[in-house]
Design an enzyme around this catalytic site. Structure first.
Site, PDB file in Angstrom:
ATOM      1  N   SER A  26       0.859  -1.183   0.000  1.00 49.33           N
ATOM      2  CA  SER A  26       0.000   0.000   0.000  1.00 49.33           C
ATOM      3  C   SER A  26       0.902   1.243   0.000  1.00 49.33           C
ATOM      4  O   SER A  26       2.003   1.211   0.559  1.00 49.33           O
ATOM      5  CB  SER A  26      -0.863  -0.069   1.264  1.00 49.33           C
ATOM      6  OG  SER A  26      -1.967   0.782   1.176  1.00 49.33           O
ATOM      7  N   CYS A  29       3.967   7.197   2.340  1.00 51.85           N
ATOM      8  CA  CYS A  29       4.760   8.427   2.271  1.00 51.85           C
ATOM      9  C   CYS A  29       6.012   8.286   3.125  1.00 51.85           C
ATOM     10  O   CYS A  29       5.941   7.836   4.269  1.00 51.85           O
ATOM     11  CB  CYS A  29       3.971   9.602   2.841  1.00 51.85           C
ATOM     12  SG  CYS A  29       2.737  10.230   1.733  1.00 51.85           S
ATOM     13  N   ALA A  61       2.272   8.513  -2.164  1.00 49.90           N
ATOM     14  CA  ALA A  61       1.462   9.538  -2.807  1.00 49.90           C
ATOM     15  C   ALA A  61       2.408  10.502  -3.513  1.00 49.90           C
ATOM     16  O   ALA A  61       3.287  11.095  -2.887  1.00 49.90           O
ATOM     17  CB  ALA A  61       0.638  10.285  -1.771  1.00 49.90           C
ATOM     18  N   GLN A 103       1.224   6.018  -7.267  1.00 46.56           N
ATOM     19  CA  GLN A 103      -0.007   6.654  -6.773  1.00 46.56           C
ATOM     20  C   GLN A 103       0.078   8.148  -7.059  1.00 46.56           C
ATOM     21  O   GLN A 103       0.998   8.824  -6.596  1.00 46.56           O
ATOM     22  CB  GLN A 103      -0.196   6.427  -5.269  1.00 46.56           C
ATOM     23  CG  GLN A 103      -1.571   6.918  -4.807  1.00 46.56           C
ATOM     24  CD  GLN A 103      -1.782   6.901  -3.307  1.00 46.56           C
ATOM     25  OE1 GLN A 103      -0.946   7.397  -2.550  1.00 46.56           O
ATOM     26  NE2 GLN A 103      -2.887   6.341  -2.858  1.00 46.56           N
ATOM     27  N   TYR A 189      -7.797  14.268   1.081  1.00 46.82           N
ATOM     28  CA  TYR A 189      -7.003  15.064   0.152  1.00 46.82           C
ATOM     29  C   TYR A 189      -7.925  15.621  -0.946  1.00 46.82           C
ATOM     30  O   TYR A 189      -9.135  15.457  -0.893  1.00 46.82           O
ATOM     31  CB  TYR A 189      -5.819  14.236  -0.372  1.00 46.82           C
ATOM     32  CG  TYR A 189      -4.871  13.839   0.756  1.00 46.82           C
ATOM     33  CD1 TYR A 189      -4.276  14.831   1.538  1.00 46.82           C
ATOM     34  CD2 TYR A 189      -4.620  12.516   1.070  1.00 46.82           C
ATOM     35  CE1 TYR A 189      -3.431  14.493   2.596  1.00 46.82           C
ATOM     36  CE2 TYR A 189      -3.775  12.171   2.129  1.00 46.82           C
ATOM     37  CZ  TYR A 189      -3.189  13.161   2.889  1.00 46.82           C
ATOM     38  OH  TYR A 189      -2.368  12.842   3.944  1.00 46.82           O
ATOM     39  N   ARG A 237      -7.977   4.923  -5.367  1.00 47.79           N
ATOM     40  CA  ARG A 237      -8.165   4.737  -3.924  1.00 47.79           C
ATOM     41  C   ARG A 237      -9.214   5.712  -3.435  1.00 47.79           C
ATOM     42  O   ARG A 237      -9.126   6.917  -3.705  1.00 47.79           O
ATOM     43  CB  ARG A 237      -6.843   4.947  -3.174  1.00 47.79           C
ATOM     44  CG  ARG A 237      -7.024   4.984  -1.668  1.00 47.79           C
ATOM     45  CD  ARG A 237      -5.735   4.844  -0.886  1.00 47.79           C
ATOM     46  NE  ARG A 237      -5.441   3.429  -0.651  1.00 47.79           N
ATOM     47  CZ  ARG A 237      -4.605   2.985   0.294  1.00 47.79           C
ATOM     48  NH1 ARG A 237      -3.939   3.836   1.067  1.00 47.79           N
ATOM     49  NH2 ARG A 237      -4.401   1.694   0.464  1.00 47.79           N
ATOM     50  N   GLY A 342       0.340  -2.178   4.566  1.00 46.81           N
ATOM     51  CA  GLY A 342       1.211  -1.035   4.803  1.00 46.81           C
ATOM     52  C   GLY A 342       2.206  -1.310   5.912  1.00 46.81           C
ATOM     53  O   GLY A 342       3.334  -1.766   5.679  1.00 46.81           O
TER      54      GLY A 342
HETATM   55  C1  LIG Z   1       3.923   5.768   7.068  1.00 44.29           C
HETATM   56  C2  LIG Z   1       2.643   5.724   6.299  1.00 44.29           C
HETATM   57  C3  LIG Z   1       2.525   6.449   5.127  1.00 44.29           C
HETATM   58  C4  LIG Z   1       1.347   6.375   4.357  1.00 44.29           C
HETATM   59  N1  LIG Z   1       1.281   7.026   3.150  1.00 44.29           N
HETATM   60  C5  LIG Z   1       0.206   6.863   2.350  1.00 44.29           C
HETATM   61  C6  LIG Z   1       0.178   7.390   1.034  1.00 44.29           C
HETATM   62  O1  LIG Z   1       1.154   7.961   0.547  1.00 44.29           O
HETATM   63  N2  LIG Z   1      -0.951   7.216   0.293  1.00 44.29           N
HETATM   64  C7  LIG Z   1      -2.034   6.534   0.782  1.00 44.29           C
HETATM   65  O2  LIG Z   1      -3.038   6.394   0.086  1.00 44.29           O
HETATM   66  N3  LIG Z   1      -2.021   5.994   2.017  1.00 44.29           N
HETATM   67  C8  LIG Z   1      -0.924   6.119   2.790  1.00 44.29           C
HETATM   68  N4  LIG Z   1      -0.887   5.494   4.006  1.00 44.29           N
HETATM   69  C9  LIG Z   1      -1.963   4.553   4.365  1.00 44.29           C
HETATM   70  C10 LIG Z   1      -1.534   3.130   3.978  1.00 44.29           C
HETATM   71  O3  LIG Z   1      -1.358   3.003   2.571  1.00 44.29           O
HETATM   72  C11 LIG Z   1      -2.559   2.077   4.451  1.00 44.29           C
HETATM   73  O4  LIG Z   1      -3.772   2.285   3.772  1.00 44.29           O
HETATM   74  C12 LIG Z   1      -2.784   2.144   5.949  1.00 44.29           C
HETATM   75  O5  LIG Z   1      -1.558   2.196   6.642  1.00 44.29           O
HETATM   76  C13 LIG Z   1      -3.587   0.942   6.436  1.00 44.29           C
HETATM   77  O6  LIG Z   1      -2.925  -0.261   6.134  1.00 44.29           O
HETATM   78  P1  LIG Z   1      -2.041  -1.057   7.235  1.00 44.29           P
HETATM   79  O7  LIG Z   1      -2.917  -1.290   8.424  1.00 44.29           O
HETATM   80  O8  LIG Z   1      -1.639  -2.328   6.532  1.00 44.29           O
HETATM   81  O9  LIG Z   1      -0.853  -0.188   7.564  1.00 44.29           O
HETATM   82  C14 LIG Z   1       0.263   5.594   4.811  1.00 44.29           C
HETATM   83  C15 LIG Z   1       0.378   4.891   6.015  1.00 44.29           C
HETATM   84  C16 LIG Z   1       1.548   4.935   6.747  1.00 44.29           C
HETATM   85  C17 LIG Z   1       1.652   4.111   8.010  1.00 44.29           C
END
Ligand SMILES: Cc1cc2nc3c(=O)[nH]c(=O)nc-3n(C[C@H](O)[C@H](O)[C@H](O)COP(=O)(O)O)c2cc1C
Length: 389
Positions: A26, A29, A61, A103, A189, A237, A342
């Site tokens: 996923s 950032c 992103a 993304q 966003y 997304r 993620g």
């Molecule tokens: C450090 C970090 C950075 C993230 N950056 C983005 C991002 O750039 N774009 C996005 O759509 N979601 C972002 N997310 C959300 C993750 O893609 C993911 O949807 C969220 O962490 C839930 O999944 P998980 O429980 O497996 O971590 C970020 C999450 C974390 C922890």
């Protein structure tokens, strides 16, 4: 008797691209770029997931305009140099047999903040960071919350320019070597803030009823699809709900996903929330803080399930999916087509090959990269012999 390969490790073909398995990094950032350029950190970070057997590896992103970055450290694709900086990463991922994905994003009224490890607050006089703030944009002049700047409400022609910016960044993504593109329309966003009635108070053709609020995103989807080759998959997304009670609802998401599918979006990536900003700075809506979906294992899977069943699109489930058996069950039950991960992949970039082992899908370590696989076989033999070899 031959055992069936677990679904998580069966390939999935979408248009002309075959994902080697259904494990997806996923977007994450890293807040570590300068001038929007990916660098050694991004190479090291993203290549690790490809080496770990993650079938589809998303960039963070990536902003389509400089003011669409969340922080000064976010990656971008508003220049050709930024595409050139991403190219070695996409090439490396493709070289492992995994699929590189980008993304494309605009942070809208949640842009111009400090990195999360310094508190994530809006840049400006009250921020501990001395980095320069910039003017944010949104559908209406509504700040995220207290101490947040008031966004500039976009004019119709500015919206048109941003539609073009998404398409231009998609073209650069192709030049960089990405094989999948995702439009980021979640987490409060820019595109999400146009969808939600909590943040879009316009009364022109980009606001008002649901069709008006969806218009910007649907124009972006059409513009990106027009430049993104037919044989390459396009994802979007979304935040499937703003909160359990208020704002954008799951019924709205079913309608949106249907329209996205009609415009050539292949997969809807089902996240939720974010419209009200980070928990510490959450604005009041209707006199109380906006609730969000309670967090727990697989808490967003029901959204992926509903959209898959009712909107005629493939879906990706994401959110606290940590265990291989949990992931396999989601797929077996037909609740999603792909599994986004993620934080668990940050914790263990080799999650995919470990999951294959746990599900009995890789007894010979064949899913490991060649350079590691043979040594992992030796490791297993030593373990099986009680360490006597
Ligand atoms: C450090 C970090 C950075 C993230 N950056 C983005 C991002 O750039 N774009 C996005 O759509 N979601 C972002 N997310 C959300 C993750 O893609 C993911 O949807 C969220 O962490 C839930 O999944 P998980 O429980 O497996 O971590 C970020 C999450 C974390 C922890």
């Amino acid at each position: 008797m031959a055992t069936e390969t677990p679904l998580l490790f069966q390939p999935l073909t979408i248009r002309g691209i075959t994902l080697p398995n259904r494990v997806v990094l996923s977007p994450l950032c890293m807040y570590s770029a300068r001038d929007g350029l990916a660098n050694d950190w991004h190479f090291s970070h993203l290549s690790a997931f490809a080496r770990g057997g993650t079938g589809l590896v998303f960039t963070e992103a990536t902003a389509v305009r400089p003011e669409g970055r969340i922080t000064h450290g976010c990656c971008g694709l508003w220049t050709d140099a930024q595409a050139e900086a991403y190219a070695p990463i996409a090439t490396f991922i493709s070289g492992t047999g995994m699929i590189p994905a980008v993304q494309l994003a605009h942070a809208g009224r949640k842009a111009s903040v400090a990195e999360p490890w310094t508190g994530g607050k809006p840049l400006g006089p009250k921020s501990p960071s001395d980095a320069e703030p910039w003017q944010t944009v949104g559908p209406s002049a509504l700040p995220v919350g207290e101490d947040w700047p008031t966004p500039h409400p976009l004019s119709t022609s500015e919206i048109g320019d941003l539609v073009d910016a998404f398409a231009a960044s998609a073209r650069r993504s192709l030049a960089a070597g990405f094989k999948v593109a995702e439009i980021h329309a979640a987490h409060g966003y820019l595109l999400h803030s146009f969808l939600s009635p909590l943040t879009n108070q316009r009364n022109d053709s980009y606001g008002g009823d649901r069709a008006g609020r969806m218009r910007f995103l649907l124009e972006v989807a059409e513009a990106v699809r027009a430049v993104w080759p037919d044989e390459l998959p396009l994802f979007c997304r979304i935040s499937a709900i703003d909160g359990p009670q208020e704002g954008w609802s799951i019924e709205d998401s079913v309608a949106l996903a249907t329209e996205l599918g009609a415009r050539g979006v292949d997969v809807v990536d089902c996240s939720s929330g974010g419209i009200a900003g980070p928990p510490a700075y959450r604005a009041d809506y209707a006199g109380k803080p906006l609730d969000r979906a309670p967090r727990g294992p697989g808490f967003q899977v029901p959204f992926a399930e509903r959209l898959r069943a009712e909107a005629g699109v493939k879906t990706m489930a994401v959110g606290v999916i940590t265990d291989p058996h949990q992931a396999e069950e989601i797929l077996q039950q037909g609740r999603a087509d792909l599994i986004g991960i993620g934080r668990e992949l940050m914790y263990n970039p080799f999650w995919a090959v470990h999951a294959a082992e746990a599900l009995g899908a890789d007894p010979d370590c064949a899913l490991w990269e060649t350079q590691y696989g043979w040594a992992m076989v030796r490791r297993s033999e030593i373990a099986a012999s009680g360490g006597k070899r």
